[in-house]
Structure formats: C-alpha cells, structure tokens
Design a protein around this motif. Structure first.
Motif, PDB file in Angstrom:
ATOM      1  N   ILE A   1     -20.399 -21.650  -0.727  1.00  0.00           N
ATOM      2  CA  ILE A   1     -20.625 -20.408  -0.002  1.00  0.00           C
ATOM      3  C   ILE A   1     -21.925 -19.791  -0.525  1.00  0.00           C
ATOM      4  O   ILE A   1     -22.065 -19.568  -1.737  1.00  0.00           O
ATOM      5  N   PRO A   2     -22.910 -19.536   0.320  1.00  0.00           N
ATOM      6  CA  PRO A   2     -24.168 -18.938  -0.151  1.00  0.00           C
ATOM      7  C   PRO A   2     -23.921 -17.604  -0.835  1.00  0.00           C
ATOM      8  O   PRO A   2     -22.999 -16.862  -0.479  1.00  0.00           O
TER       9      PRO A   2
ATOM     10  N   ILE B   1     -15.647  -9.497  -1.527  1.00  0.00           N
ATOM     11  CA  ILE B   1     -16.094 -10.527  -2.461  1.00  0.00           C
ATOM     12  C   ILE B   1     -17.612 -10.454  -2.599  1.00  0.00           C
ATOM     13  O   ILE B   1     -18.329 -10.311  -1.613  1.00  0.00           O
ATOM     14  N   SER B   2     -18.117 -10.573  -3.826  1.00  0.00           N
ATOM     15  CA  SER B   2     -19.557 -10.622  -4.067  1.00  0.00           C
ATOM     16  C   SER B   2     -19.863 -11.849  -4.924  1.00  0.00           C
ATOM     17  O   SER B   2     -19.420 -11.926  -6.076  1.00  0.00           O
ATOM     18  N   LEU B   3     -20.622 -12.796  -4.346  1.00  0.00           N
ATOM     19  CA  LEU B   3     -21.001 -14.022  -5.054  1.00  0.00           C
ATOM     20  C   LEU B   3     -22.460 -13.934  -5.489  1.00  0.00           C
ATOM     21  O   LEU B   3     -23.340 -13.602  -4.688  1.00  0.00           O
ATOM     22  N   ASN B   4     -22.724 -14.224  -6.771  1.00  0.00           N
ATOM     23  CA  ASN B   4     -24.082 -14.225  -7.300  1.00  0.00           C
ATOM     24  C   ASN B   4     -24.145 -15.183  -8.481  1.00  0.00           C
ATOM     25  O   ASN B   4     -23.165 -15.863  -8.792  1.00  0.00           O
ATOM     26  N   GLU B   5     -25.302 -15.214  -9.152  1.00  0.00           N
ATOM     27  CA  GLU B   5     -25.467 -16.154 -10.256  1.00  0.00           C
ATOM     28  C   GLU B   5     -24.493 -15.868 -11.394  1.00  0.00           C
ATOM     29  O   GLU B   5     -24.018 -16.789 -12.061  1.00  0.00           O
ATOM     30  N   GLU B   6     -24.190 -14.595 -11.644  1.00  0.00           N
ATOM     31  CA  GLU B   6     -23.283 -14.258 -12.732  1.00  0.00           C
ATOM     32  C   GLU B   6     -21.819 -14.401 -12.327  1.00  0.00           C
ATOM     33  O   GLU B   6     -20.950 -14.512 -13.192  1.00  0.00           O
ATOM     34  N   ASN B   7     -21.553 -14.381 -11.056  1.00  0.00           N
ATOM     35  CA  ASN B   7     -20.169 -14.429 -10.568  1.00  0.00           C
ATOM     36  C   ASN B   7     -20.108 -15.392  -9.384  1.00  0.00           C
ATOM     37  O   ASN B   7     -19.971 -14.989  -8.238  1.00  0.00           O
ATOM     38  N   SER B   8     -20.267 -16.691  -9.703  1.00  0.00           N
ATOM     39  CA  SER B   8     -20.360 -17.677  -8.640  1.00  0.00           C
ATOM     40  C   SER B   8     -19.035 -18.342  -8.294  1.00  0.00           C
ATOM     41  O   SER B   8     -18.912 -18.972  -7.255  1.00  0.00           O
ATOM     42  N   ASP B   9     -18.048 -18.229  -9.192  1.00  0.00           N
ATOM     43  CA  ASP B   9     -16.715 -18.800  -8.938  1.00  0.00           C
ATOM     44  C   ASP B   9     -15.666 -17.695  -9.054  1.00  0.00           C
ATOM     45  O   ASP B   9     -15.483 -17.114 -10.139  1.00  0.00           O
TER      46      ASP B   9
ATOM     47  N   GLY C   1     -30.628 -36.910  -5.529  1.00  0.00           N
ATOM     48  CA  GLY C   1     -29.410 -36.207  -5.934  1.00  0.00           C
ATOM     49  C   GLY C   1     -29.362 -34.840  -5.288  1.00  0.00           C
ATOM     50  O   GLY C   1     -30.387 -34.159  -5.167  1.00  0.00           O
ATOM     51  N   ILE C   2     -28.180 -34.424  -4.854  1.00  0.00           N
ATOM     52  CA  ILE C   2     -28.041 -33.145  -4.176  1.00  0.00           C
ATOM     53  C   ILE C   2     -27.607 -32.092  -5.193  1.00  0.00           C
ATOM     54  O   ILE C   2     -26.549 -32.214  -5.817  1.00  0.00           O
ATOM     55  N   GLU C   3     -28.441 -31.117  -5.395  1.00  0.00           N
ATOM     56  CA  GLU C   3     -28.108 -29.996  -6.253  1.00  0.00           C
ATOM     57  C   GLU C   3     -27.925 -28.765  -5.375  1.00  0.00           C
ATOM     58  O   GLU C   3     -28.858 -28.290  -4.739  1.00  0.00           O
ATOM     59  N   LYS C   4     -26.710 -28.295  -5.342  1.00  0.00           N
ATOM     60  CA  LYS C   4     -26.397 -27.150  -4.483  1.00  0.00           C
ATOM     61  C   LYS C   4     -26.684 -25.873  -5.256  1.00  0.00           C
ATOM     62  O   LYS C   4     -25.964 -25.521  -6.188  1.00  0.00           O
ATOM     63  N   GLN C   5     -27.737 -25.201  -4.885  1.00  0.00           N
ATOM     64  CA  GLN C   5     -28.173 -24.001  -5.572  1.00  0.00           C
ATOM     65  C   GLN C   5     -27.851 -22.763  -4.751  1.00  0.00           C
ATOM     66  O   GLN C   5     -27.802 -22.806  -3.519  1.00  0.00           O
ATOM     67  N   ASN C   6     -27.643 -21.648  -5.489  1.00  0.00           N
ATOM     68  CA  ASN C   6     -27.368 -20.347  -4.850  1.00  0.00           C
ATOM     69  C   ASN C   6     -26.148 -20.390  -3.950  1.00  0.00           C
ATOM     70  O   ASN C   6     -26.140 -19.815  -2.870  1.00  0.00           O
TER      71      ASN C   6
END
Length: 396
Positions: free
Chosen positions: A357-358, A382-390, A301-306
């Motif tokens: 998007i990484p 734009i800043s993508l991180n664990e708390e703001n991933s979408d 299974g593919i789990e897309k992390q980070n």
C-alpha cells in the motif's frame, strides 16, 4: 643527273604539302589529300568529315578507341604505314589516295594506352614517326567484395579492374579506395556498417568510365544492447523498460515468460496477465533482434519502496470470522482496492494482510459477521509512512 633533279622536286612537293596542311588545320576539319596535283589546281579541296579524326602533322587518323580492332586513316599515298603495338609490328599500304586500314587482333587495344606509327616510302625511307593515343571508352569490370560482410566489420576488401578507383556507399557515407595492379582493394570503414543492411559499390577509371553499381547485403551479427527496466507496476501488473528499437523483448518471472515488441523509440511494456508481479522478487529480461541475435539476459530485483502493509489478526486463533472479512480502503485514487469490497486470503499464520500500500493516509472499513451471524462494521483511520509502515489490527 636527271634522277637527282626528280628526287629534289618530289621532296619539295612533300614539304609544300605538309606546310599547307598545318595552315588549314586550325580553321576546320578538312580532307587534306585531294585527287588533283598541286600544279593542276593550286588549292586544296575542303570537305566536311563524317567522324572525328586525330590529326598528327601529315597523318590523319580516325579516332582510336580500345573497343575496336581496326585502325584507319590517311597519309602519304603509295606509302607503307607501320604500327608498333606491344612490340608487335602491324603493316599496311596506302592506296593511290593515301588511305590505309590496319586490322589488329580482337581485344589487343583494351590495355594499350598509346601506339607508335611510322610512315615510310617503298625504299624504307622514313616520312613520319609519331605516337598515337588510344582512347579508353570501355567501362571497368564490376567490382566484387570478398566473402560475407558483417555489421561488425571495420574493413571491406574485394577485387576489381587494376588501377581504377572503387567508391563504397554505406548509408549516407562515401568511402574511396584504389584497386592496385594485382586487382585487389581494401577500404577501412570504421563502424559505419553497424546499423545498415546493405552497401553499394561502383568503380571508375581515369577516363571516367563507370562500372555497374553493385549491391551487397550486410549480415547482422551484433547482439542487441542490454535492456533495462524503468518501472514495475505491481498494482496494474505492468513491466516497463527500454531496449534496442524494433526488436523483441522477453520478460520472465515466477516461471512465466512474456514476449513483447520494442517500438521505434526504444520503449516496451509487458502485461502480467496472471497477476504474478505482486509477489515477484526477481525479473529476467533479454532482447532478440530480427536476425536472431540475443542480448545478455539481465536480472532485476524488485525493491518495493514507499509502500506499507496492514495486517488484521484475530485475538482468537481459532476464530473463523476473519476469513470472511470484507475490506474497503479509502483515500488513494491510485490504489486498486479503493472503494472496492474484496475477500483477502489469509497468510500462513491465519491472519489477513494487505501489502504494497503506498504511503499515505487512509480509511480502513472492516465489515464482518460474528459467530452469532451478526454484521459488524468498523472504520479506522490509517497513516502509513517510513516510521509506521506495518500496521497490525486486532479483531476481537
């Protein structure tokens, strides 16, 4: 009375002959029976021999080997030589010089280790009695292996010449076995057959006679080990993994099957020419070796992390402006869309979404035309991180 004296003289001559023979044997190979009487010469005549002979007391015998059917030699002249071979007696008479030749059946001496010989005069008085060695110079028969040999076998069995030794060569390992009286052998080899495609065997007897070297193929019946996936690059459409070296790997996802080759170090990669990996959730992988043995099929299974996603949504659901939006994402050298204008497809809700998007900081450039055909351009940080991933962006 005269007859009695004659017999004593004859016995004395024989004793002198025997004693003289023992005296010169240690010096060199000699012809110990001469044509002259002791009274005439007083000495033996020395002579080089043409072949090696076995000398037993008062009998000189040509070397007896198990490949012959003739026994020849020299002993008392005008005597009777009796050979006992396998409880069968063979008889020969010596001539005036003491020579004799015994002809036996072809192949009789093959399995004989020694024979008994007795020399008698014509009155059947025993003059000598001893055993002679039969020299084995024949190579053992070539050994054989029973049936097929598989690389899962831990025992190798076969047949060969009884009472000889068989040597089994597997790769750089050597195994020894003994061939019993019934001509069979069995050798435990553990897991040494697992990674070889052939073995060799040879047998030899106690006289160090060797058979021919025989080769036997080893059938590969062991399935390859389970493969593994080490990385799925959805951006560049590659699947990387490990498996049994020099085998074929089969990778399947979304109804598409790809085949590749596992190198000698056990690594492989498969390229997704149709770009299906981006939306793939499961991958199936199996390995097939050169003999057609297939490993267990493994599901991954593919789990897309980070990674995160950016969604552009119009405030007006009926507004078609977003359909023609041009996007440029700046800030990641590894991301496919960097410095590249692309037209993205809308999702089922009519919104534009950029996925996988990484995590990181980006600049999102949005260029589109309004309903009045006016070009609009907006630049957003734009800043993508664990708390703001979408992140969702509304376009008026």
């Amino acid at each position: 009375m005269s007859n009695l004296s004659l017999n004593k003289i004859t016995v004395s001559l024989l004793l002198i002959l025997t004693f003289s023979l023992k005296t010169v044997i240690g010096a060199k190979a000699v012809e110990v029976f001469n044509n002259e009487s002791l009274e005439e010469s007083g000495n033996f005549i020395f002579k080089e021999l043409d072949e090696v002979k076995d000398i037993y007391s008062d009998i000189l015998v040509d070397r007896i080997t198990n490949d012959k059917n003739v026994i020849s030699g020299k002993t008392f002249k005008n005597s009777i030589v009796k050979f006992n071979i396998n409880n069968v007696e063979y008889v020969s008479n010596t001539d005036d010089e003491g020579n004799f030749v015994v002809l036996v059946e072809e192949g009789l001496l093959v399995d004989v280790d020694q024979i008994r010989v007795k020399v008698c005069d014509y009155l059947d008085n025993e003059l000598s009695n001893l055993s002679l060695v039969v020299h084995d110079i024949l190579p053992p028969i070539d050994p054989k292996i029973n049936g097929l040999v598989n690389n899962s076998d831990i025992m190798v069995s076969g047949s060969g010449e009884p009472n000889s030794i068989v040597k089994l060569l597997i790769g750089d390992r050597e195994f020894l076995g003994y061939i019993s009286n019934d001509g069979n052998f069995e050798i435990e080899v553990g897991d040494s057959l697992r990674n070889v495609d052939k073995l060799r065997l040879i047998s030899y007897d106690y006289f160090n006679n060797y058979s021919n070297m025989i080769e036997k193929s080893v059938e590969d019946v062991i399935s390859p080990d389970r493969p593994s996936i080490t990385n799925v690059d959805c951006i560049n459409s590659f699947v990387y993994g490990n498996g049994e070296a020099n085998c074929e790997v089969v990778v399947s996802f979304d109804g598409k099957t790809y085949k590749s080759y596992i190198d000698e170090n056990g690594y492989f990669y498969v390229q997704d020419d149709e770009g299906l990996l981006e939306n793939t959730e499961h991958i199936k992988v199996r390995v097939v070796d050169l003999s057609g043995n297939s490993s267990e099929e493994v599901f991954f299974g593919i789990e897309k992390q980070n990674v995160g996603a950016i969604t552009l949504r119009s405030l007006d659901p009926d507004n078609n402006v977003i359909k023609d939006a041009m996007i440029r994402l700046n800030g990641s050298d590894d991301y496919l869309y960097n410095n590249e204008d692309r037209v993205f497809n809308l999702n089922s809700e009519g919104s534009l979404m950029i996925e996988d998007i990484p995590f990181g900081d980006y600049e999102l450039l949005i260029r589109y035309r309004t309903i009045n055909n006016k070009l609009e351009e907006n630049l957003l940080s734009i800043s993508l991180n664990e708390e703001n991933s979408d992140i969702e962006i509304l376009i008026d």
